[in-house]
Scaffold this active site. Structure first.
Site, PDB file in Angstrom:
ATOM      1  N   TYR A  43      -5.892  -5.374  -6.098  1.00 34.14           N
ATOM      2  CA  TYR A  43      -6.708  -6.448  -6.657  1.00 34.14           C
ATOM      3  C   TYR A  43      -8.086  -6.506  -5.965  1.00 34.14           C
ATOM      4  O   TYR A  43      -9.050  -7.004  -6.519  1.00 34.14           O
ATOM      5  CB  TYR A  43      -6.026  -7.812  -6.439  1.00 34.14           C
ATOM      6  CG  TYR A  43      -5.014  -8.228  -7.490  1.00 34.14           C
ATOM      7  CD1 TYR A  43      -4.626  -7.380  -8.523  1.00 34.14           C
ATOM      8  CD2 TYR A  43      -4.454  -9.507  -7.431  1.00 34.14           C
ATOM      9  CE1 TYR A  43      -3.691  -7.810  -9.469  1.00 34.14           C
ATOM     10  CE2 TYR A  43      -3.531  -9.932  -8.383  1.00 34.14           C
ATOM     11  CZ  TYR A  43      -3.149  -9.083  -9.396  1.00 34.14           C
ATOM     12  OH  TYR A  43      -2.238  -9.515 -10.330  1.00 34.14           O
ATOM     13  N   CYS A  74      -1.098 -14.059  -2.400  1.00 40.13           N
ATOM     14  CA  CYS A  74      -2.171 -13.069  -2.402  1.00 40.13           C
ATOM     15  C   CYS A  74      -3.491 -13.805  -2.181  1.00 40.13           C
ATOM     16  O   CYS A  74      -3.859 -14.672  -2.970  1.00 40.13           O
ATOM     17  CB  CYS A  74      -2.193 -12.354  -3.746  1.00 40.13           C
ATOM     18  SG  CYS A  74      -3.552 -11.183  -3.931  1.00 40.13           S
ATOM     19  N   ASN A  75      -4.183 -13.467  -1.104  1.00 42.71           N
ATOM     20  CA  ASN A  75      -5.462 -14.124  -0.810  1.00 42.71           C
ATOM     21  C   ASN A  75      -6.507 -13.823  -1.874  1.00 42.71           C
ATOM     22  O   ASN A  75      -7.321 -14.666  -2.230  1.00 42.71           O
ATOM     23  CB  ASN A  75      -5.984 -13.658   0.550  1.00 42.71           C
ATOM     24  CG  ASN A  75      -5.113 -14.133   1.692  1.00 42.71           C
ATOM     25  OD1 ASN A  75      -5.327 -15.185   2.249  1.00 42.71           O
ATOM     26  ND2 ASN A  75      -4.102 -13.357   2.030  1.00 42.71           N
ATOM     27  N   CYS A 184      -5.116 -10.919   4.280  1.00 39.49           N
ATOM     28  CA  CYS A 184      -4.519 -10.257   3.112  1.00 39.49           C
ATOM     29  C   CYS A 184      -3.040 -10.125   3.436  1.00 39.49           C
ATOM     30  O   CYS A 184      -2.677  -9.772   4.570  1.00 39.49           O
ATOM     31  CB  CYS A 184      -5.158  -8.884   2.909  1.00 39.49           C
ATOM     32  SG  CYS A 184      -4.264  -7.811   1.755  1.00 39.49           S
ATOM     33  N   THR A 185      -2.202 -10.445   2.458  1.00 37.22           N
ATOM     34  CA  THR A 185      -0.771 -10.511   2.758  1.00 37.22           C
ATOM     35  C   THR A 185      -0.148  -9.133   3.004  1.00 37.22           C
ATOM     36  O   THR A 185       0.992  -9.044   3.453  1.00 37.22           O
ATOM     37  CB  THR A 185      -0.010 -11.236   1.627  1.00 37.22           C
ATOM     38  OG1 THR A 185      -0.336 -10.615   0.368  1.00 37.22           O
ATOM     39  CG2 THR A 185      -0.384 -12.697   1.583  1.00 37.22           C
TER      40      THR A 185
HETATM   41  N1  DGL Z   1      -2.211  -8.746  -0.862  1.00 37.21           N
HETATM   42  C1  DGL Z   1      -3.455  -9.089  -1.416  1.00 37.21           C
HETATM   43  C2  DGL Z   1      -4.183 -10.160  -0.639  1.00 37.21           C
HETATM   44  O1  DGL Z   1      -3.548 -10.951   0.016  1.00 37.21           O
HETATM   45  C3  DGL Z   1      -4.383  -8.116  -2.049  1.00 37.21           C
HETATM   46  C4  DGL Z   1      -4.315  -6.660  -1.819  1.00 37.21           C
HETATM   47  C5  DGL Z   1      -4.996  -5.938  -2.927  1.00 37.21           C
HETATM   48  O2  DGL Z   1      -4.367  -5.824  -3.972  1.00 37.21           O
HETATM   49  O3  DGL Z   1      -6.154  -5.535  -2.778  1.00 37.21           O
HETATM   50  O4  DGL Z   1      -5.369 -10.263  -0.685  1.00 37.21           O
END
Ligand code: DGL
Length: 262
Positions: A43, A74-75, A184-185
């Site tokens: 993302y 997800c942040n 980011c998780t």
């Molecule tokens: N795990 C996601 C977050 O907390 C995003 C990682 C990604 O898809 O770029 O931001």
């Protein structure tokens, strides 16, 4: 809405499993539906408008399917879509954001590092977070392009992940950061590797536990706490077989993963 309905937890991929782990520790009796939007991982480099539309689509599908609450684990999705998701659904929604506020309170050196995706760091929401809570400290916002997807595709211990971490962590260590926010998780999966690259005693902050506490509060206020029996469904918009190998490694057992399209 019966309290036995699942809590939906979603991320671009498997990063949100670090949040699910905290949720299941605090609320083991709940049923969970975990959705990894693997088809669109990462993302972090997608346009904001795409993430907003995708987030709303997912939230509406989860509500139709009978989720009793939704955790945006997800942040990046939170930064782009949390407000739109809240406007689009009646469900209680728990969103997470980088732990900048506790980091600014904890730092002794006055320098805080934040590791997150480019999309998160460029968001208005992140700028507001820093402006409101960390004005008195130096915040080093380190974007980590490629890190989340490399963790998933190559594995947390892979040389490719090590190389990215070398590049992203060095500036934080050089600047004297004594608190590092895992914004980011996906990054808690490489927390030890990050800690090894920072001076001893550096504090790493992730938000899994805070999210679990907030979820408990929200469910309790809505009269929706409990009622499950700890059942977990894992789903992906990608190919279940591909995701399963990583999930099995993380859970240290063979797990069933199904395909799901919002
Ligand atoms: N795990 C996601 C977050 O907390 C995003 C990682 C990604 O898809 O770029 O931001």
């Amino acid at each position: 809405m019966p309290a036995s309905q699942p809590i939906a937890v979603f991320d671009s991929g498997l990063g949100g499993l670090t949040v699910l782990r905290a949720l299941r520790e605090r609320l083991p009796q709940e049923n969970y539906f975990y959705f990894a939007d693997t088809r669109f991982l990462p993302y972090g480099d997608k346009p904001e408008v795409f993430l907003r539309e995708r987030g709303v689509l997912i939230a509406e599908a989860l509500a139709r399917q009978g989720a009793k609450a939704m955790v945006i684990a997800c942040n990046t999705a939170t930064a782009a879509a949390a407000e739109a998701i809240r406007a689009a659904t009646q469900l209680p929604v728990v969103a997470l954001e980088p732990g900048v506020k506790p980091a600014a309170q904890l730092t002794k050196s006055g320098v805080v590092g934040v590791l997150a995706t480019t999309r998160t760091l460029h968001s208005d929401r992140f700028q507001r977070l820093v402006g409101n809570h960390a004005n008195h400290v130096r915040v080093l916002a380190q974007a980590c392009p490629g890190l989340a997807d490399t963790i998933e595709h190559e594995g947390a211990d892979s040389p490719a992940v090590g190389k990215l971490l070398d590049a992203y962590i060095a500036p934080l260590a050089a600047a004297g950061a004594d608190v590092v926010v895992l914004g980011c998780t996906h990054y808690p999966w490489v927390a030890e590797a990050i800690a090894r690259r920072m001076p001893a005693g550096t504090v790493l902050l992730d938000t899994g536990e805070a999210v679990a506490r907030q979820t408990e509060r929200l469910l309790s206020a809505a009269g929706l706490l409990g009622g499950g029996h700890g059942h977990l469904t894992l789903a992906t918009s990608g190919a279940p077989q591909q995701v399963k190998a990583t999930i099995d490694r993380l859970f240290a057992q063979s797990m069933h993963v199904e395909h799901w399209e919002p």
